[in-house]
Design an enzyme around this catalytic site. Structure first.
Site, mmCIF file in Angstrom:
data_model
loop_
_atom_site.group_PDB
_atom_site.id
_atom_site.type_symbol
_atom_site.label_atom_id
_atom_site.label_comp_id
_atom_site.label_asym_id
_atom_site.label_seq_id
_atom_site.Cartn_x
_atom_site.Cartn_y
_atom_site.Cartn_z
ATOM 1 N N GLY A 199 0.882 -1.162 0.000
ATOM 2 C CA GLY A 199 0.000 0.000 0.000
ATOM 3 C C GLY A 199 0.921 1.214 0.000
ATOM 4 O O GLY A 199 1.856 1.282 0.819
ATOM 5 N N ALA A 200 0.667 2.148 -0.925
ATOM 6 C CA ALA A 200 1.630 3.234 -1.144
ATOM 7 C C ALA A 200 2.032 3.983 0.139
ATOM 8 O O ALA A 200 3.223 4.110 0.449
ATOM 9 C CB ALA A 200 1.078 4.180 -2.204
ATOM 10 N N ARG A 226 10.590 -1.196 -4.893
ATOM 11 C CA ARG A 226 9.429 -1.213 -5.794
ATOM 12 C C ARG A 226 9.398 0.115 -6.561
ATOM 13 O O ARG A 226 9.664 1.163 -5.972
ATOM 14 C CB ARG A 226 8.105 -1.384 -5.006
ATOM 15 C CG ARG A 226 7.987 -2.735 -4.301
ATOM 16 C CD ARG A 226 6.591 -2.942 -3.726
ATOM 17 N NE ARG A 226 5.632 -3.276 -4.775
ATOM 18 C CZ ARG A 226 4.321 -3.384 -4.562
ATOM 19 N NH1 ARG A 226 3.816 -3.149 -3.358
ATOM 20 N NH2 ARG A 226 3.495 -3.702 -5.543
ATOM 21 N N GLN A 243 -5.350 -8.950 -3.004
ATOM 22 C CA GLN A 243 -5.422 -7.962 -1.921
ATOM 23 C C GLN A 243 -6.862 -7.652 -1.536
ATOM 24 O O GLN A 243 -7.143 -7.301 -0.389
ATOM 25 C CB GLN A 243 -4.716 -6.645 -2.351
ATOM 26 C CG GLN A 243 -3.219 -6.726 -2.422
ATOM 27 C CD GLN A 243 -2.735 -7.093 -3.820
ATOM 28 O OE1 GLN A 243 -3.438 -7.727 -4.593
ATOM 29 N NE2 GLN A 243 -1.515 -6.703 -4.140
ATOM 30 N N ASP A 271 -1.331 4.625 -6.549
ATOM 31 C CA ASP A 271 0.104 4.553 -6.252
ATOM 32 C C ASP A 271 0.859 5.747 -6.796
ATOM 33 O O ASP A 271 1.928 6.095 -6.309
ATOM 34 C CB ASP A 271 0.691 3.252 -6.804
ATOM 35 C CG ASP A 271 0.282 2.098 -5.900
ATOM 36 O OD1 ASP A 271 -0.871 1.646 -6.004
ATOM 37 O OD2 ASP A 271 1.104 1.702 -5.055
ATOM 38 N N ASN A 285 -2.774 2.535 -10.397
ATOM 39 C CA ASN A 285 -3.238 1.781 -9.226
ATOM 40 C C ASN A 285 -3.194 0.305 -9.602
ATOM 41 O O ASN A 285 -2.847 -0.068 -10.733
ATOM 42 C CB ASN A 285 -4.647 2.226 -8.809
ATOM 43 C CG ASN A 285 -5.052 1.632 -7.469
ATOM 44 O OD1 ASN A 285 -4.288 1.712 -6.493
ATOM 45 N ND2 ASN A 285 -6.208 1.021 -7.375
ATOM 46 N N LYS A 286 -3.541 -0.534 -8.660
ATOM 47 C CA LYS A 286 -3.472 -1.989 -8.843
ATOM 48 C C LYS A 286 -4.059 -2.427 -10.177
ATOM 49 O O LYS A 286 -5.087 -1.899 -10.610
ATOM 50 C CB LYS A 286 -4.219 -2.648 -7.672
ATOM 51 C CG LYS A 286 -4.254 -4.138 -7.677
ATOM 52 C CD LYS A 286 -2.887 -4.790 -7.803
ATOM 53 C CE LYS A 286 -1.894 -4.329 -6.755
ATOM 54 N NZ LYS A 286 -0.503 -4.746 -7.055
HETATM 55 O O1 MRU Z 1 0.862 -3.968 -4.845
HETATM 56 P P1 MRU Z 1 0.159 -3.266 -3.707
HETATM 57 O O2 MRU Z 1 -0.696 -4.186 -2.920
HETATM 58 O O3 MRU Z 1 1.119 -2.463 -2.863
HETATM 59 O O4 MRU Z 1 -0.799 -2.234 -4.443
HETATM 60 C C1 MRU Z 1 -1.495 -1.330 -3.644
HETATM 61 C C2 MRU Z 1 -2.508 -0.536 -4.366
HETATM 62 O O5 MRU Z 1 -2.656 -0.614 -5.563
HETATM 63 C C3 MRU Z 1 -3.307 0.429 -3.522
HETATM 64 O O6 MRU Z 1 -4.543 0.682 -4.110
HETATM 65 C C4 MRU Z 1 -2.554 1.754 -3.380
HETATM 66 O O7 MRU Z 1 -1.243 1.559 -2.962
HETATM 67 C C5 MRU Z 1 -3.235 2.679 -2.433
HETATM 68 S S1 MRU Z 1 -3.093 2.185 -0.753
HETATM 69 C C6 MRU Z 1 -3.843 3.419 0.167
#
Ligand code: MRU
Length: 352
Positions: free
Chosen positions: A53-54, A95, A202, A243, A253-254
């Site tokens: 999560g960012a 990352r 997730q 992100d 985003n994801k």
């Molecule tokens: O690969 P991840 O699980 O770190 O991806 C996270 C996301 O895509 C979230 O939507 C994003 O980081 C926002 S978290 C507040």
């Protein structure tokens, strides 16, 4: 809001010289905290998504470089700066997509730069205060995003979310889930649909768990079911995290978020991106400038299965994120207010 109050995904144990993280890869089956003391352990935890999560990645990295400085044997600023910079570069390589990682590390770097000439003990104290500030501010920021988003919603709405932008992805509250938690406290009775979020689930493992723990009415969906629930009229708004947001509003985003936005646009469902300003990267002109993380093939072909669900040796394409084009975004909800199209103008204004 017990899950919000009781679960702390990232914190510092300064006495033990350790970063304590909730191992998000073990949820929902096991709630286990890891004690990380080396830079390699912190890098691995970020890379493996044990902390993810960012905003949470940014907080972990800030505490990580503080620990590197604290553990340095340097006796003057220049040597401390060199040790710190090495740790900063190392953690930054964990990352590539979430800008909060670089944002937090840059902020820590500026803090140490400003200490030039001061005794190392004072430099370390300043870094500690800065890392704590990053964590504490994130909590306030998420709460403000939650309030700003809640103002756009009405009791009883059906909401669809993708991935996990919840309390465990941040210091507290989350971004896209913040209005849901605040609404839950105020009796809004939202009905939430959580996409499972292939390939790392997730949504199924984390969002469904978080919301269920909080007593929210949550229904799990496979990612390819977003169209049917929108066509059925069950979804009044989509809420997602991000992100990295480019200066023109394109948003990484994801993986799967872009698909969701296109389907939402087809059915006239408002598509809201919840973004702390720390996730807005004015150095990226558009989504084309955002580096997308590619992850291992095994996450798709074998990871979740007792026996492989794809032929051995098959090639797989596994981008962790995609970019949602700004034309499909109704509004970007930040802690400073809600930005509507044209995003170039609105984001420039808010980022002044
Ligand atoms: O690969 P991840 O699980 O770190 O991806 C996270 C996301 O895509 C979230 O939507 C994003 O980081 C926002 S978290 C507040």
């Amino acid at each position: 809001m017990s899950v919000v109050d009781d679960v702390v995904s990232v914190r510092l144990d300064d006495e033990k010289n350790a970063l304590i993280i909730l191992d998000q890869t073990l949820l929902p089956g096991e709630t286990k905290y890891l004690t990380l003391t080396t830079q390699q352990q912190i890098w691995d935890a970020i890379y493996r998504l044990q902390v993810r999560g960012a905003p949470a990645i940014g907080i972990a990295a800030a505490y990580g470089v503080y620990l590197a400085a604290k553990q340095s044997s340097a006796t003057e600023w220049a040597a401390l700066h060199a040790d710190f910079t090495e740790a900063r570069k190392f953690l930054a390589s964990a990352r590539p997509t979430a800008v909060n990682l670089f944002w937090a590390l840059d902020r820590m770097q500026r803090c140490l730069d400003a200490c030039e000439g001061q005794p190392v003990s004072r430099c370390k104290a300043a870094l500690l205060a800065e890392a704590h500030a990053i964590r504490e501010e994130d909590e306030q920021v998420c709460k403000a995003i939650g309030e700003n988003a809640l103002a756009l919603l009405r009791p009883g709405m059906g909401l669809l979310t993708h991935c996990n932008a919840g309390t465990i992805a941040t210091a507290k509250y989350g971004t896209a889930l913040a209005p849901i938690y605040l609404g839950q406290d105020r009796g809004y009775g939202f009905r939430v649909f959580a996409d499972e979020t292939r390939p790392l689930l997730q949504g199924a493992r984390l969002t469904a768990w978080e919301l269920q723990q909080a007593g929210v009415d949550v229904t799990l969906l496979c990612d390819d079911m977003c169209s049917i629930v929108m066509k059925n009229g069950w979804v009044d708004a989509c809420l997602v995290g991000c992100d990295r947001v480019a200066a023109n509003g394109d948003t990484a985003n994801k993986i799967g978020t872009s698909t969701l936005s296109i389907v939402a646009s087809r059915y006239g469902v408002p598509f809201y991106v919840c973004a702390p300003t720390s996730t807005i990267d004015m150095n990226c002109t558009s989504g084309k400038d955002i580096q997308i993380e590619l992850r291992q093939d095994s996450e798709i072909s074998t990871l979740w299965y007792k026996t492989p669900q794809a032929p051995a040796g098959i090639k797989a394409y596994n981008p962790a994120f995609d970019v949602t084009d700004n034309e499909f975004i109704t509004a970007i909800i930040t802690e400073k207010g809600v930005v509507y199209p044209p995003f170039e103008q609105g984001l420039a204004e808010i980022m002044k």
